[in-house]
Write a protein that holds these residues in place. Structure first.
Motif, PDB file in Angstrom:
ATOM      1  N   THR A  21       0.833  -1.199   0.000  1.00  0.00           N
ATOM      2  CA  THR A  21       0.000   0.000   0.000  1.00  0.00           C
ATOM      3  C   THR A  21       0.870   1.251   0.000  1.00  0.00           C
ATOM      4  OG1 THR A  21      -1.773  -1.178   1.132  1.00  0.00           O
ATOM      5  CG2 THR A  21      -1.805   1.233   1.265  1.00  0.00           C
ATOM      6  N   ALA A  22       1.897   1.254   0.833  1.00  0.00           N
ATOM      7  CA  ALA A  22       2.809   2.408   0.889  1.00  0.00           C
ATOM      8  C   ALA A  22       3.508   2.611  -0.452  1.00  0.00           C
ATOM      9  CB  ALA A  22       3.829   2.230   2.006  1.00  0.00           C
ATOM     10  N   ALA A  23       3.991   1.536  -1.048  1.00  0.00           N
ATOM     11  CA  ALA A  23       4.686   1.645  -2.338  1.00  0.00           C
ATOM     12  C   ALA A  23       3.751   2.192  -3.410  1.00  0.00           C
ATOM     13  CB  ALA A  23       5.243   0.289  -2.750  1.00  0.00           C
ATOM     14  N   SER A  24       2.526   1.727  -3.425  1.00  0.00           N
ATOM     15  CA  SER A  24       1.542   2.220  -4.386  1.00  0.00           C
ATOM     16  C   SER A  24       1.291   3.717  -4.188  1.00  0.00           C
ATOM     17  CB  SER A  24       0.241   1.435  -4.227  1.00  0.00           C
ATOM     18  OG  SER A  24      -0.774   1.986  -5.016  1.00  0.00           O
ATOM     19  N   ARG A  25       1.158   4.133  -2.957  1.00  0.00           N
ATOM     20  CA  ARG A  25       0.913   5.546  -2.668  1.00  0.00           C
ATOM     21  C   ARG A  25       2.117   6.403  -3.053  1.00  0.00           C
ATOM     22  NH1 ARG A  25      -0.502   5.686   3.333  1.00  0.00           N
ATOM     23  NH2 ARG A  25      -0.688   7.914   2.937  1.00  0.00           N
ATOM     24  N   ILE A  26       3.317   5.923  -2.774  1.00  0.00           N
ATOM     25  CA  ILE A  26       4.531   6.661  -3.150  1.00  0.00           C
ATOM     26  C   ILE A  26       4.630   6.751  -4.664  1.00  0.00           C
ATOM     27  CG2 ILE A  26       7.062   6.633  -3.089  1.00  0.00           C
ATOM     28  CD1 ILE A  26       6.752   5.206  -0.296  1.00  0.00           C
ATOM     29  N   SER A  27       4.300   5.678  -5.346  1.00  0.00           N
ATOM     30  CA  SER A  27       4.321   5.667  -6.807  1.00  0.00           C
ATOM     31  C   SER A  27       3.357   6.699  -7.376  1.00  0.00           C
ATOM     32  CB  SER A  27       3.974   4.268  -7.325  1.00  0.00           C
ATOM     33  OG  SER A  27       3.915   4.251  -8.725  1.00  0.00           O
TER      34      SER A  27
END
Length: 177
Positions: A21-27
């Motif tokens: 979820t964090a990686a998706s949001r950062i992306s």
């Protein structure tokens, strides 16, 4: 913590901390391409891709100029660490990551949600000897120790260590394309 000009990011944390979820949001906030590690390492029917193939896939990604990985497995951790500009470390307490993991896994079982390459979590996989729930307990201390060692190492990539989801959310809000 100021916004980061990082182009190669590893999101790392204990099982259930919310790495994907964090990686998706950062992306979404940065425009950097996100690669789901689970999709790269698991085939249908929960067949794990051989380590040498995983290493090849991760190497191909990490030779690019921009990427986000939502985890780093021990068998190939050396590859992204050699190129990462930033480690986003989700160093949350056990109660938080375990409760997230339980809630997510139970919802996936009930809703028959597909995950990495069409796989599904089931009661059987949750109770298996190699279940994600047991992996949380087996790997928790090692992963937290690793995060703290990285944060203390002045010669490694920059580490943004988050102890609370709220702090991660605040940091992500500072990112922009």
């Amino acid at each position: 913590m100021p916004a980061s000009p990082a182009q190669r990011i590893v999101v790392y944390g204990v099982t259930g901390s919310g790495k994907s979820t964090a990686a998706s949001r950062i992306s979404r906030a940065t425009g950097l391409p996100w690669h789901s590690v689970d999709d790269l390492t698991w085939e249908p029917d929960w067949i794990q891709i051989p380590t040498h193939e995983q290493r090849d896939k991760i190497h191909d990604i990490c030779t690019q100029q921009q990427w986000i990985l939502d985890s780093a497995y021990g068998q190939w951790l050396d590859i992204p660490l050699a190129r990462a500009d930033l480690i986003v470390a989700l160093d949350y307490p056990r109660w938080l990551s375990l409760s997230r993991l339980l809630r997510r896994s139970i919802a996936r079982v009930i809703n028959r949600t597909t995950v990495c390459n069409g796989n599904r979590e089931t009661i059987r996989t949750l109770l298996a000897h190699d279940s994600i729930l047991l992996w949380h307990f087996r790997s928790f201390h090692t992963k937290r120790t690793r995060i703290r060692q990285w944060a203390a190492n002045p010669h490694g990539p920059t580490v943004h260590r988050f102890r609370r989801p709220k702090d991660l959310t605040t940091w992500i809000a500072t990112l922009h394309r």
